[in-house]
Enzyme design. Sequence first.
Site, short mmCIF file in Angstrom:
data_model
loop_
_atom_site.label_atom_id
_atom_site.label_comp_id
_atom_site.label_asym_id
_atom_site.label_seq_id
_atom_site.Cartn_x
_atom_site.Cartn_y
_atom_site.Cartn_z
N CYS A 66 0.83 -1.20 0.00
CA CYS A 66 0.00 0.00 0.00
C CYS A 66 0.87 1.25 0.00
CB CYS A 66 -0.88 0.01 1.24
SG CYS A 66 -1.77 -1.52 1.54
N ARG A 89 3.67 0.28 -6.65
CA ARG A 89 3.72 -0.61 -5.49
C ARG A 89 2.64 -1.68 -5.54
NH1 ARG A 89 6.67 2.02 -1.20
NH2 ARG A 89 5.56 0.83 0.37
N TRP A 137 -3.55 -2.30 -1.20
CA TRP A 137 -3.41 -3.67 -1.70
C TRP A 137 -4.05 -4.56 -0.65
CZ3 TRP A 137 -0.88 -8.30 -0.38
CH2 TRP A 137 -0.71 -9.21 -1.43
N ASN A 152 -0.54 1.21 6.09
CA ASN A 152 0.16 0.20 5.31
C ASN A 152 0.68 -0.85 6.28
OD1 ASN A 152 1.64 -1.32 3.52
ND2 ASN A 152 3.30 0.16 3.30
N GLY A 153 0.38 -2.13 6.05
CA GLY A 153 0.86 -3.19 6.92
C GLY A 153 -0.27 -4.00 7.52
N GLU A 182 13.63 -17.85 -13.19
CA GLU A 182 13.29 -16.43 -13.35
C GLU A 182 12.47 -16.19 -14.61
OE1 GLU A 182 13.21 -12.17 -13.16
OE2 GLU A 182 13.14 -13.83 -11.75
N LYS A 199 8.74 -14.54 -14.64
CA LYS A 199 8.38 -13.34 -15.39
C LYS A 199 7.14 -13.59 -16.25
CE LYS A 199 11.09 -10.21 -14.10
NZ LYS A 199 10.89 -10.81 -12.78
N GLU A 223 4.09 -13.79 -13.99
CA GLU A 223 3.77 -12.52 -13.35
C GLU A 223 2.95 -11.60 -14.24
OE1 GLU A 223 7.13 -11.07 -10.24
OE2 GLU A 223 7.78 -11.22 -12.31
N HIS A 269 13.10 -36.92 -14.45
CA HIS A 269 12.65 -37.37 -13.14
C HIS A 269 11.21 -36.92 -12.86
CE1 HIS A 269 16.55 -38.95 -12.01
NE2 HIS A 269 17.09 -37.86 -12.52
N LYS A 297 4.85 -4.19 -5.71
CA LYS A 297 6.28 -4.00 -5.95
C LYS A 297 7.10 -4.28 -4.71
CE LYS A 297 9.89 -2.78 -8.34
NZ LYS A 297 10.37 -3.68 -9.41
#
Length: 608
Positions: free
Chosen positions: A2, A27, A75, A99-100, A480, A484, A487, A503, A603
């Site tokens: 947030c 963010r 968020w 925020n939190g 990675e 990406k 995401e 395997h 973010k």
Amino acid sequence: MCGIVGVIGSRDVVPLLVDGLKRLEYRGYDSAGIATLSATGAIERRRAEGKIVRLEDKLRNEPMQSLIGIAHTRWATHGAPNEANAHPHATERVAMVHNGIIENYREIGEELIARGHKFQSQTDTEVALRLIDQYLADGKSPEQAVLAALGRLRGAFALGILFHGEEDLLIGARRGAPLAVGFGNGEMYLGSDALALAPLTDRIAYMEEGDCVILSRTGARFLDADGKPAERVVRATAISGAMIGKGNYRHYMLKEIYEQPAVMGDTINTVIGPKDRLAHLPDLGIDLGSITRITIVACGTSYYSGMVAKYWLERYARIGVEVDVASEFRYREAPVDTQGLAIFISQSGETADTLAAMRYVKAQGGRTLAIVNVPESSMAREADGILLTKAGPEIGVASTKAFTCQLVTLAAFSLAMTQARNALPAEEVRRLMAALVEVPARAAEVLNHDDDLHALAEKIMDARDVLYIGRGPCFPLALEGALKLKEISYIHAEGYAAGELKHGPIALIDEVVPVIVIAPSDSLFEKTISNMQEVMARGGKVIFMSDRKGLAHVDDRTFATVVLPEVEPFVAPILYAIPVQLLAYHVAVLKGTDVDQPRNLAKSVTVE
């Protein structure tokens, strides 16, 4: 996560608040809102679910004008992402943004319900708000009410608070989540970070853990975690509004991908000796030669950069390395080797799990090194040593230039460890450092082939599943690349060590599954080719990323190829990060997703 903005001044603050919220969009958020004081001192609010543009629509239909206000991008954590749960929350006496997470919200909420409070949302924020409101109703002053509430609240949070009738008072509080104070001429500001305040001021004070700040138009008064007066350093920040613009690029992510040659070069220049061409790190306050073992802790993309570093450190510096996900490490009660070194990697320097893990190691007497992109961050301030990446502000939620700058920094650190341990001759270290110095130029060459990657994206954009494989330090690149793609395009993708295909994962291979093979010409190349042949034998659509030397070993059964410059294998993971970023970007654009602000993501993850 947030974002918080607060302004108290002598002009209409509403447009300033909206602009600040826009600068915090990176963010991640799913609702937004503003609270101000009317001409009579009453609290007014406008909130909207979704993007800030919907809040702007509401402000056009229901205008506000004020000399003081707070604003927020939320968020969702507690409660659905709707207008009722959007911030600011308010009573007649007080409005608050947060925020939190408030961990003990249930017990406090039950206490307040018993005293007659009726909650209007599903959020933990409203519990904290109504606790302050109750203290105000009991006759405490705004400052007393906030301090009393802070004494009751448990969790990690940042707060911005506005009071009915108090036209020259904003209060901020920080515990675990970052909050900055901006100093202007007859104006004062609160912000989750310096980016939010960039157009307003270049004079910033970062609140320390447990701080409370009382703002008026003429200045700031800080109180520490014990409620005692405290001094906080006001710093000049180099961040400007221009630095966080998109320029001529369609998205921040694309701009940041194209900035990589420049910012990697800036980062390299901070870690190389201009005369001897060896690795020269800034003074870390740590004797690298005395380190017996290394533990690397991070989250997400930063975790993958740590995985690459494990290969470098073990192969070249000949030191044992453990790499761990911060959210697991912090609760495992792992023993800490006081002769070892724990490295914590974070773009923001505020990642909640990584910061908590670092504090755990410090409490156990361990040595800590932070690799961060924000010099004023909590991790940068608290670690024993710090290595700064020079990526500059990264706005796109999916990390690109911060990742490659982390890799550059970790490569230089690995060479510094190699030197300190005399694990390789100096000439060999110079050769590897010379290869690192060449990376920015080679990265620019990769960007010149962007059209080819766009064409390739058109061929795989309709895939339901995509696999990435690699060996050695390119295995983390496979992870990675898959991250990406997930995401920003929402395509299911997985990364595997190429030798692990047989395997289990090889059961997923058929003629519709693209398999992206990351295979520079290195000592593991032939092994990777063998795994690729196993994929093609089962009809897999192989997309082969290698240099011209490597491409000479493939046949026409490959679905597509991506040509990269031939480089020293030591630096190949840095270079190969770029095409996997571009491929994910182009697929996402073709699918029409929100590239810079993908759904459900943030973010800077400042909550668990």
